[in-house]
Design an enzyme around this catalytic site. Structure first.
Site, short mmCIF file in Angstrom:
data_model
loop_
_atom_site.label_atom_id
_atom_site.label_comp_id
_atom_site.label_asym_id
_atom_site.label_seq_id
_atom_site.Cartn_x
_atom_site.Cartn_y
_atom_site.Cartn_z
CB CYS A 194 6.69 52.09 72.56
SG CYS A 194 4.98 52.04 72.89
N1 SAJ Z 1 13.96 51.36 80.62
C1 SAJ Z 1 15.26 51.35 81.16
N2 SAJ Z 1 15.72 52.44 81.54
C2 SAJ Z 1 15.01 53.53 81.51
C3 SAJ Z 1 13.71 53.53 81.05
C4 SAJ Z 1 12.92 52.43 80.76
O1 SAJ Z 1 15.74 50.13 81.06
O2 SAJ Z 1 15.57 54.56 82.14
C5 SAJ Z 1 13.20 50.24 80.29
C6 SAJ Z 1 11.97 49.67 80.94
O3 SAJ Z 1 12.53 48.80 81.59
C7 SAJ Z 1 11.36 48.84 79.73
C8 SAJ Z 1 11.66 49.79 78.49
O4 SAJ Z 1 12.89 50.61 78.71
O5 SAJ Z 1 11.77 47.63 79.65
C9 SAJ Z 1 10.66 50.85 77.99
O6 SAJ Z 1 10.35 51.43 79.18
P1 SAJ Z 1 9.66 52.86 78.94
O7 SAJ Z 1 9.36 53.58 80.44
O8 SAJ Z 1 9.87 53.47 77.93
O9 SAJ Z 1 8.01 52.37 78.65
P2 SAJ Z 1 7.00 52.21 77.56
O10 SAJ Z 1 7.61 51.28 76.55
O11 SAJ Z 1 5.75 51.90 78.04
O12 SAJ Z 1 7.16 53.65 76.86
C10 SAJ Z 1 6.12 54.53 76.60
C11 SAJ Z 1 6.19 55.06 75.62
N3 SAJ Z 1 4.95 55.99 75.34
C12 SAJ Z 1 4.74 56.01 74.00
O13 SAJ Z 1 5.38 55.54 73.14
C13 SAJ Z 1 3.43 56.65 73.70
C14 SAJ Z 1 7.21 56.20 75.84
O14 SAJ Z 1 7.14 57.58 74.76
C15 SAJ Z 1 7.05 57.04 77.29
O15 SAJ Z 1 8.23 58.03 77.26
C16 SAJ Z 1 7.34 55.81 78.21
O16 SAJ Z 1 6.09 55.17 78.02
C17 SAJ Z 1 7.37 56.44 79.86
O17 SAJ Z 1 7.66 57.72 79.85
O18 SAJ Z 1 6.89 55.83 80.49
#
Ligand code: SAJ
Length: 438
Positions: free
Chosen positions: A275
């Site tokens: 995403c």
């Molecule tokens: N990450 C960082 N720093 C952060 C947060 C995330 O480096 O502060 C990295 C994570 O390690 C990962 C990537 O970013 O590699 C994405 O992480 P994510 O927490 O955004 O997880 P996702 O990809 O599963 O994002 C989903 C998304 N959901 C949808 O698209 C429906 C996102 O919109 C959500 O906000 C996110 O989950 C969430 O909040 O957990």
């Protein structure tokens, strides 16, 4: 009674036949939510093994338990098939297919296009179609609508109903689920918005109606672009703090005490998942076609994409401090999933880090409880089984994904040198000289 009223009646009575196209981490939970609400749901997926698994009452998605599938299949509210022909009998269709990027970095709309080609064969009066796959603003109106009207001569908003509703599934999350996460829905016409919203209201607690498919498509892109850019910002802050000799983790912790006007993001070894690194590029790609350069997206993407290389530089410098060249050193990667406690490797920065370390001649191994093997672009590796032995014998351990199942105190004790890209050792006293933080 016009077609909208007739369909709304069937949706409210739950006699409408519902289908979900694409039974992945979005589609299967959605099919289950509609089935739990009392609809007879037919899930479609081209992958035979997924269809068989569901019809046997077995789940392959982290958030859905076997028991739930088994019960819903037994009570006749859920079935799966690869035969798209029964779309003809459906009254409501939700499209949950992947929208990845091509190798060129351009959107890959092949899944949406192929499903639309199938749908146009079975479109009929009185059906509602909702696209959930994340895509650029305009996709529903420019790509799907023509296919459904050309073949049939039917009119959207009168004969059939077409809307967009962005998926908001966060795999592994227990507090916000498909059923209780507010759902944005925007139609090609107000009537389309109304019919799609009434359908989803039967199963999902909060529906947020918006005025068009474009608004709904752009809503999702704002959500995830916001996240990607802020992660890029904090990654650049980590790089700047590194140059200044300042502990970025302490800075973030202190900034996090501000009760308003600040939102904490954490630096990391790169940006994984299907995403966050991808959705914003759908927007920047669309704007390029309109001669506009989405500079924030491009810059944040560049910074995030560079984080694996920055991480490898930290490993190289840390080994150098111990008079060990990276070349020939044993480097153990701990955690390869794209984020903690899930079994998803897509776009994981761990893969880039492993490739880069191997290119520089390091002897790389990995451990991850969710992946006993990784195969990626010519890379084929098995997880080590004994993490304690691996940590002990490694010249450098790199914590890339901080699964909660790891014993970080034991890792700290046994390791010679640790590059901690997630501040995973903060609870076990990472003031140790053998710990290098991002
Ligand atoms: N990450 C960082 N720093 C952060 C947060 C995330 O480096 O502060 C990295 C994570 O390690 C990962 C990537 O970013 O590699 C994405 O992480 P994510 O927490 O955004 O997880 P996702 O990809 O599963 O994002 C989903 C998304 N959901 C949808 O698209 C429906 C996102 O919109 C959500 O906000 C996110 O989950 C969430 O909040 O957990």
């Amino acid at each position: 009674m016009d077609k909208a009223q007739a369909l709304i009646k069937k949706l409210k009575e739950k006699s409408a036949r519902v289908s979900v196209l694409g039974l992945g981490y979005v589609g299967l939970p959605l099919a289950v939510v509609f089935a739990e609400a009392g609809f007879k749901v037919t899930g479609f997926d081209p992958v035979e093994s997924k269809v068989e698994s569901i019809n046997r009452g077995k789940s392959y998605v982290l958030d859905i338990q076997d028991e739930q599938i088994h019960r819903l299949v037994k009570q006749g509210n859920l079935q799966a098939t690869t035969d798209f022909a029964i779309l003809e009998q459906m009254d409501a269709v939700s499209i949950c297919v992947p929208t990845p990027l091509r190798k060129t970095g351009d959107p890959d709309l092949s899944f949406i296009l192929s499903v639309s080609e199938l749908l146009k064969q079975y479109i009929h009066p009185g059906i509602v179609v909702v696209l959930e796959s994340t895509t650029y603003p305009g996709t529903t109106r420019e790509l799907i609508l023509p296919k459904l009207t050309e073949a049939s001569g039917l009119e959207a908003g009168k004969d059939f109903f077409l809307a967009f509703s962005p998926e908001r599934v966060d795999p592994g999350r227990k507090d916000w689920t498909t059923a209780n996460t507010p759902k944005v829905i925007g139609g090609i016409t107000p009537q389309c918005t109304e019919v799609a919203s009434i359908w989803y209201e039967q199963a999902i607690q909060t529906i947020v109606r918006v005025s068009s498919t474009e608004v709904a498509e752009m809503t999702k892109l704002l959500e995830n672009t916001f996240r990607m850019i802020n992660i890029g910002l904090v990654n650049e802050m980590a790089i700047m703090s590194d140059r200044l000799g300042i502990d970025i983790w302490e800075v973030i912790k202190a900034a996090g005490t501000k009760p308003f006007g600040f939102m904490k993001f954490l630096p990391g070894p790169g940006l994984g998942g299907h995403c966050i690194p991808i959705d914003p590029l759908y927007l920047s790609w669309k704007l390029k076609a309109l001669n506009y350069s989405a500079r924030f997206i491009d810059l944040a993407s560049e910074i995030n994409t560079n984080m694996p290389r920055f991480t490898v530089g930290k490993v190289q410098d840390a080994l150098n401090e111990q008079r060990k060249p990276l070349k020939g050193s044993k480097v153990l990667i701990i955690g390869v999933a794209y984020k903690p406690d899930i079994d998803d490797l897509r776009e994981s920065p761990a893969l880039d880090i492993i490739h880069l370390l191997r290119e520089k001649g390091a002897k790389v191994s990995y451990h991850d409880p969710y992946f006993h093997q990784i195969i990626h672009e010519g890379l084929k590796m098995n997880s080590i089984s004994d993490i304690n032995a691996g940590v002990k014998t490694a010249d450098c351990v790199v914590i890339v994904t901080n699964h909660s199942s790891y014993d970080y105190a034991a890792i700290l004790k046994a390791a010679t040198l640790i590059v901690d890209t997630r501040n995973a050792l903060s609870e076990v006293g990472n003031g140790s000289p053998k710990v290098v933080k991002l």
